[in-house]
Design an enzyme around this catalytic site. Sequence first.
Site, PDB file in Angstrom:
ATOM      1  N   GLU A  81       0.748  -1.174   0.112  1.00 22.79           N
ATOM      2  CA  GLU A  81       0.007   0.037  -0.002  1.00 22.79           C
ATOM      3  C   GLU A  81       0.837   1.256  -0.027  1.00 22.79           C
ATOM      4  O   GLU A  81       0.348   2.427  -0.324  1.00 22.79           O
ATOM      5  CB  GLU A  81      -0.704  -0.139   1.291  1.00 22.79           C
ATOM      6  CG  GLU A  81      -2.088  -0.877   1.177  1.00 22.79           C
ATOM      7  CD  GLU A  81      -3.204  -0.655   0.254  1.00 22.79           C
ATOM      8  OE1 GLU A  81      -3.072   0.447  -0.386  1.00 22.79           O
ATOM      9  OE2 GLU A  81      -3.763  -1.425  -0.338  1.00 22.79           O
ATOM     10  N   GLU A 112       7.532 -21.854   7.664  1.00 20.31           N
ATOM     11  CA  GLU A 112       7.678 -20.816   8.959  1.00 20.31           C
ATOM     12  C   GLU A 112       8.867 -21.650   9.896  1.00 20.31           C
ATOM     13  O   GLU A 112       9.470 -20.838  10.746  1.00 20.31           O
ATOM     14  CB  GLU A 112       6.596 -20.572   9.595  1.00 20.31           C
ATOM     15  CG  GLU A 112       5.991 -21.697  10.558  1.00 20.31           C
ATOM     16  CD  GLU A 112       4.798 -21.153  11.224  1.00 20.31           C
ATOM     17  OE1 GLU A 112       4.930 -21.575  12.666  1.00 20.31           O
ATOM     18  OE2 GLU A 112       4.016 -20.553  10.934  1.00 20.31           O
TER      19      GLU A 112
END
Length: 270
Positions: A81, A112
């Site tokens: 953004e 992960e």
Amino acid sequence: MTFIKTTEQSSKYDSLDTMSVKDLLTNINKEDQTVPLAVQQALPQIETLVTQIVAKMKLGGRLFYIGAGTSGRLGVVDASECPPTFGVPFDMVVGIIAGGDSAIRNAVENAEDNATQAWVDLQQYNITDKDVVIGIAASGTTPYVIGGLKTCNDNNIITGSISCNAESPLSQTAQFPIDVVVGPEFVTGSSRMKAGTAQKLVLNMLSTATMIQLGKVKGNKMVDMQLSNSKLVDRGVKMIMSEIPVTYEIASDLLSKYGSVRKAVENWNN
């Protein structure tokens, strides 16, 4: 202090499967209202990290977020953004998720748990000691994130973190940790809920405050935003009209000519 993973503790609510829709929504909302208060407690930590980011970016550095699962996705969202909102280059704020971009939509098994992969991922961007790396993990125990920050520390790269457990291994690793302790989730262990909301609020603060400090906002306006659709073009025209005494048509022409609100306002008399 003993490390207690409050994000994994049992919900304060039981028999969720027997609650009415109204009760479910009411109780979720009740829990959500505690999140901004938890963020408020972390404001001094957030301020310190923003100060570090701004100082590095003024020297030409970049900001990286690394995370896995929901935490990684939130970092990617915040980074993505920044260019349209503040008109900065796409590689000035970078979100990296364990498992690569495919993990944005689909979980990547064991991604992960790889403690060395984050550094490999960061090296693809030619990371240097001008940059800042923030590890995001609700639990504060994700190996991918902790391993990445450890290697950054070894290479004199400033590190920060966002975790929802106090004194977590991640917080102990980061040079500038942020701990937002939101407590047990409504659905036990579902850290996409309050923890995810807390992380999003902190990320909003980090990127927005940083960009304002870097001069990417004038007054309260996004004067460098990308004009990527008609709604944003209309917003840009109205921003220009609020800054200089011109009609909508003239403001529209200026925006079309100069390509940004800032440049249109600066050059309107030329």
